[in-house]
Scaffold this motif. Structure first.
Motif, PDB file in Angstrom:
ATOM      1  N   ASP A  74       4.742   8.178  12.098  1.00  0.00           N
ATOM      2  CA  ASP A  74       5.086   9.004  10.944  1.00  0.00           C
ATOM      3  C   ASP A  74       4.328   8.467   9.734  1.00  0.00           C
ATOM      4  O   ASP A  74       4.280   7.263   9.517  1.00  0.00           O
ATOM      5  CB  ASP A  74       6.596   8.962  10.682  1.00  0.00           C
ATOM      6  N   GLY A  75       3.748   9.361   8.963  1.00  0.00           N
ATOM      7  CA  GLY A  75       3.026   8.947   7.770  1.00  0.00           C
ATOM      8  C   GLY A  75       1.543   9.252   7.832  1.00  0.00           C
ATOM      9  O   GLY A  75       0.751   8.629   7.120  1.00  0.00           O
ATOM     10  N   LEU A  76       1.163  10.223   8.653  1.00  0.00           N
ATOM     11  CA  LEU A  76      -0.251  10.601   8.739  1.00  0.00           C
ATOM     12  C   LEU A  76      -0.785  11.012   7.373  1.00  0.00           C
ATOM     13  O   LEU A  76      -1.897  10.647   6.995  1.00  0.00           O
ATOM     14  CB  LEU A  76      -0.449  11.728   9.758  1.00  0.00           C
ATOM     15  N   HIS A  77       0.029  11.716   6.599  1.00  0.00           N
ATOM     16  CA  HIS A  77      -0.404  12.131   5.257  1.00  0.00           C
ATOM     17  C   HIS A  77      -0.632  10.918   4.353  1.00  0.00           C
ATOM     18  O   HIS A  77      -1.570  10.898   3.562  1.00  0.00           O
ATOM     19  CB  HIS A  77       0.589  13.111   4.638  1.00  0.00           C
ATOM     20  N   ARG A  78       0.195   9.885   4.481  1.00  0.00           N
ATOM     21  CA  ARG A  78       0.002   8.668   3.682  1.00  0.00           C
ATOM     22  C   ARG A  78      -1.296   7.956   4.078  1.00  0.00           C
ATOM     23  O   ARG A  78      -2.036   7.467   3.230  1.00  0.00           O
ATOM     24  CB  ARG A  78       1.180   7.718   3.865  1.00  0.00           C
ATOM     25  N   ALA A  79      -1.550   7.894   5.376  1.00  0.00           N
ATOM     26  CA  ALA A  79      -2.764   7.236   5.868  1.00  0.00           C
ATOM     27  C   ALA A  79      -4.015   7.976   5.400  1.00  0.00           C
ATOM     28  O   ALA A  79      -4.986   7.348   4.960  1.00  0.00           O
ATOM     29  CB  ALA A  79      -2.729   7.144   7.388  1.00  0.00           C
ATOM     30  N   LEU A  80      -3.998   9.289   5.472  1.00  0.00           N
ATOM     31  CA  LEU A  80      -5.163  10.054   5.024  1.00  0.00           C
ATOM     32  C   LEU A  80      -5.343   9.963   3.508  1.00  0.00           C
ATOM     33  O   LEU A  80      -6.461   9.898   3.020  1.00  0.00           O
ATOM     34  CB  LEU A  80      -5.052  11.506   5.467  1.00  0.00           C
ATOM     35  N   ARG A  81      -4.243   9.938   2.791  1.00  0.00           N
ATOM     36  CA  ARG A  81      -4.338   9.777   1.338  1.00  0.00           C
ATOM     37  C   ARG A  81      -4.966   8.419   1.001  1.00  0.00           C
ATOM     38  O   ARG A  81      -5.813   8.316   0.127  1.00  0.00           O
ATOM     39  CB  ARG A  81      -2.959   9.904   0.697  1.00  0.00           C
ATOM     40  N   ALA A  82      -4.576   7.374   1.727  1.00  0.00           N
ATOM     41  CA  ALA A  82      -5.174   6.044   1.518  1.00  0.00           C
ATOM     42  C   ALA A  82      -6.669   6.089   1.813  1.00  0.00           C
ATOM     43  O   ALA A  82      -7.478   5.531   1.060  1.00  0.00           O
ATOM     44  CB  ALA A  82      -4.491   5.009   2.405  1.00  0.00           C
ATOM     45  N   ALA A  83      -7.058   6.752   2.897  1.00  0.00           N
ATOM     46  CA  ALA A  83      -8.479   6.853   3.254  1.00  0.00           C
ATOM     47  C   ALA A  83      -9.256   7.617   2.181  1.00  0.00           C
ATOM     48  O   ALA A  83     -10.368   7.211   1.817  1.00  0.00           O
ATOM     49  CB  ALA A  83      -8.629   7.536   4.605  1.00  0.00           C
ATOM     50  N   LEU A  84      -8.672   8.692   1.666  1.00  0.00           N
ATOM     51  CA  LEU A  84      -9.346   9.469   0.621  1.00  0.00           C
ATOM     52  C   LEU A  84      -9.523   8.650  -0.662  1.00  0.00           C
ATOM     53  O   LEU A  84     -10.461   8.881  -1.424  1.00  0.00           O
ATOM     54  CB  LEU A  84      -8.574  10.755   0.322  1.00  0.00           C
ATOM     55  N   GLN A  85      -8.623   7.713  -0.891  1.00  0.00           N
ATOM     56  CA  GLN A  85      -8.708   6.835  -2.057  1.00  0.00           C
ATOM     57  C   GLN A  85      -9.515   5.578  -1.739  1.00  0.00           C
ATOM     58  O   GLN A  85      -9.536   4.641  -2.521  1.00  0.00           O
ATOM     59  CB  GLN A  85      -7.304   6.463  -2.539  1.00  0.00           C
ATOM     60  N   GLN A  86     -10.164   5.571  -0.592  1.00  0.00           N
ATOM     61  CA  GLN A  86     -11.036   4.486  -0.141  1.00  0.00           C
ATOM     62  C   GLN A  86     -10.305   3.150  -0.028  1.00  0.00           C
ATOM     63  O   GLN A  86     -10.855   2.096  -0.305  1.00  0.00           O
ATOM     64  CB  GLN A  86     -12.268   4.371  -1.033  1.00  0.00           C
ATOM     65  N   ARG A  87      -9.036   3.224   0.395  1.00  0.00           N
ATOM     66  CA  ARG A  87      -8.259   2.017   0.676  1.00  0.00           C
ATOM     67  C   ARG A  87      -8.260   1.798   2.182  1.00  0.00           C
ATOM     68  O   ARG A  87      -7.901   2.696   2.931  1.00  0.00           O
ATOM     69  CB  ARG A  87      -6.821   2.166   0.159  1.00  0.00           C
ATOM     70  N   PRO A  88      -8.643   0.626   2.662  1.00  0.00           N
ATOM     71  CA  PRO A  88      -8.724   0.377   4.105  1.00  0.00           C
ATOM     72  C   PRO A  88      -7.382   0.038   4.757  1.00  0.00           C
ATOM     73  O   PRO A  88      -7.292  -0.018   5.982  1.00  0.00           O
ATOM     74  CB  PRO A  88      -9.678  -0.808   4.200  1.00  0.00           C
ATOM     75  N   THR A  89      -6.345  -0.186   3.949  1.00  0.00           N
ATOM     76  CA  THR A  89      -5.048  -0.581   4.499  1.00  0.00           C
ATOM     77  C   THR A  89      -3.951   0.357   4.039  1.00  0.00           C
ATOM     78  O   THR A  89      -4.099   1.110   3.077  1.00  0.00           O
ATOM     79  CB  THR A  89      -4.680  -2.021   4.093  1.00  0.00           C
ATOM     80  N   LEU A  90      -2.829   0.262   4.730  1.00  0.00           N
ATOM     81  CA  LEU A  90      -1.661   1.083   4.460  1.00  0.00           C
ATOM     82  C   LEU A  90      -0.430   0.206   4.655  1.00  0.00           C
ATOM     83  O   LEU A  90      -0.388  -0.609   5.586  1.00  0.00           O
ATOM     84  CB  LEU A  90      -1.650   2.248   5.467  1.00  0.00           C
ATOM     85  N   HIS A  91       0.566   0.355   3.811  1.00  0.00           N
ATOM     86  CA  HIS A  91       1.827  -0.351   4.012  1.00  0.00           C
ATOM     87  C   HIS A  91       2.668   0.458   4.991  1.00  0.00           C
ATOM     88  O   HIS A  91       2.879   1.653   4.788  1.00  0.00           O
ATOM     89  CB  HIS A  91       2.576  -0.526   2.688  1.00  0.00           C
ATOM     90  N   ALA A  92       3.128  -0.199   6.040  1.00  0.00           N
ATOM     91  CA  ALA A  92       3.887   0.486   7.077  1.00  0.00           C
ATOM     92  C   ALA A  92       4.963  -0.429   7.642  1.00  0.00           C
ATOM     93  O   ALA A  92       4.838  -1.633   7.626  1.00  0.00           O
ATOM     94  CB  ALA A  92       2.950   0.922   8.200  1.00  0.00           C
ATOM     95  N   ARG A  93       6.002   0.207   8.138  1.00  0.00           N
ATOM     96  CA  ARG A  93       7.024  -0.515   8.904  1.00  0.00           C
ATOM     97  C   ARG A  93       6.527  -0.523  10.341  1.00  0.00           C
ATOM     98  O   ARG A  93       6.258   0.537  10.914  1.00  0.00           O
ATOM     99  CB  ARG A  93       8.370   0.190   8.806  1.00  0.00           C
ATOM    100  N   VAL A  94       6.344  -1.706  10.914  1.00  0.00           N
ATOM    101  CA  VAL A  94       5.788  -1.831  12.257  1.00  0.00           C
ATOM    102  C   VAL A  94       6.875  -2.297  13.214  1.00  0.00           C
ATOM    103  O   VAL A  94       7.345  -3.427  13.134  1.00  0.00           O
ATOM    104  CB  VAL A  94       4.588  -2.797  12.284  1.00  0.00           C
ATOM    105  N   LEU A  95       7.280  -1.397  14.109  1.00  0.00           N
ATOM    106  CA  LEU A  95       8.268  -1.693  15.120  1.00  0.00           C
ATOM    107  C   LEU A  95       7.542  -2.180  16.368  1.00  0.00           C
ATOM    108  O   LEU A  95       6.720  -1.475  16.937  1.00  0.00           O
ATOM    109  CB  LEU A  95       9.081  -0.433  15.445  1.00  0.00           C
ATOM    110  N   VAL A  96       7.836  -3.411  16.774  1.00  0.00           N
ATOM    111  CA  VAL A  96       7.174  -3.997  17.942  1.00  0.00           C
ATOM    112  C   VAL A  96       8.036  -3.751  19.173  1.00  0.00           C
ATOM    113  O   VAL A  96       9.191  -4.168  19.218  1.00  0.00           O
ATOM    114  CB  VAL A  96       6.937  -5.513  17.746  1.00  0.00           C
ATOM    115  N   LEU A  97       7.469  -3.052  20.155  1.00  0.00           N
ATOM    116  CA  LEU A  97       8.158  -2.792  21.421  1.00  0.00           C
ATOM    117  C   LEU A  97       7.560  -3.687  22.495  1.00  0.00           C
ATOM    118  O   LEU A  97       6.371  -3.894  22.546  1.00  0.00           O
ATOM    119  CB  LEU A  97       8.000  -1.330  21.843  1.00  0.00           C
ATOM    120  N   HIS A  98       8.428  -4.191  23.363  1.00  0.00           N
ATOM    121  CA  HIS A  98       7.982  -5.073  24.454  1.00  0.00           C
ATOM    122  C   HIS A  98       8.139  -4.387  25.778  1.00  0.00           C
ATOM    123  O   HIS A  98       8.906  -3.571  26.013  1.00  0.00           O
ATOM    124  CB  HIS A  98       8.748  -6.393  24.451  1.00  0.00           C
TER     125      HIS A  98
END
Length: 98
Positions: A74-98
């Motif tokens: 979830d957050g494809l729009h946030r990721a694309l907005r970051a890319a359009l602003q030439q930011r290589p990173t995004l703040h995200a909640r990362v759920l690690v599954l094992h």
């Protein structure tokens, strides 16, 4: 290339995190856009261009780490907005599954 790959499914098992409240216990961190694999192939342009797109949701994108890969759930729009602003990173909640 903005993302590592473009996917259209969630290859990982169901994790039970559905609402923003479910995700709130997952701490946010920075992730590189080039490490993300999308789980959607389409984007609502209105979400991308909306200034208040996070007003009712989580401020952070939701990413699932599964078998060494990072899936943008979830957050494809946030990721694309970051890319359009030439930011290589995004703040995200990362759920690690094992």
């Amino acid at each position: 290339m903005i993302f590592k790959a473009i996917g259209d499914t969630r290859p990982y098992p169901d994790h039970g995190h559905v609402s923003a409240r479910d995700w709130s216990d997952v701490p946010p961190r920075q992730v590189r856009l080039q490490e993300l694999i999308t789980t959607k192939t389409t984007l609502d342009l209105g979400m991308l261009l909306s200034e208040d797109s996070t007003f009712y949701g989580d401020l952070f994108a939701h990413v699932v780490e599964w078998k060494g890969d990072l899936y943008l759930e979830d957050g494809l729009h946030r990721a694309l907005r970051a890319a359009l602003q030439q930011r290589p990173t995004l703040h995200a909640r990362v759920l690690v599954l094992h």
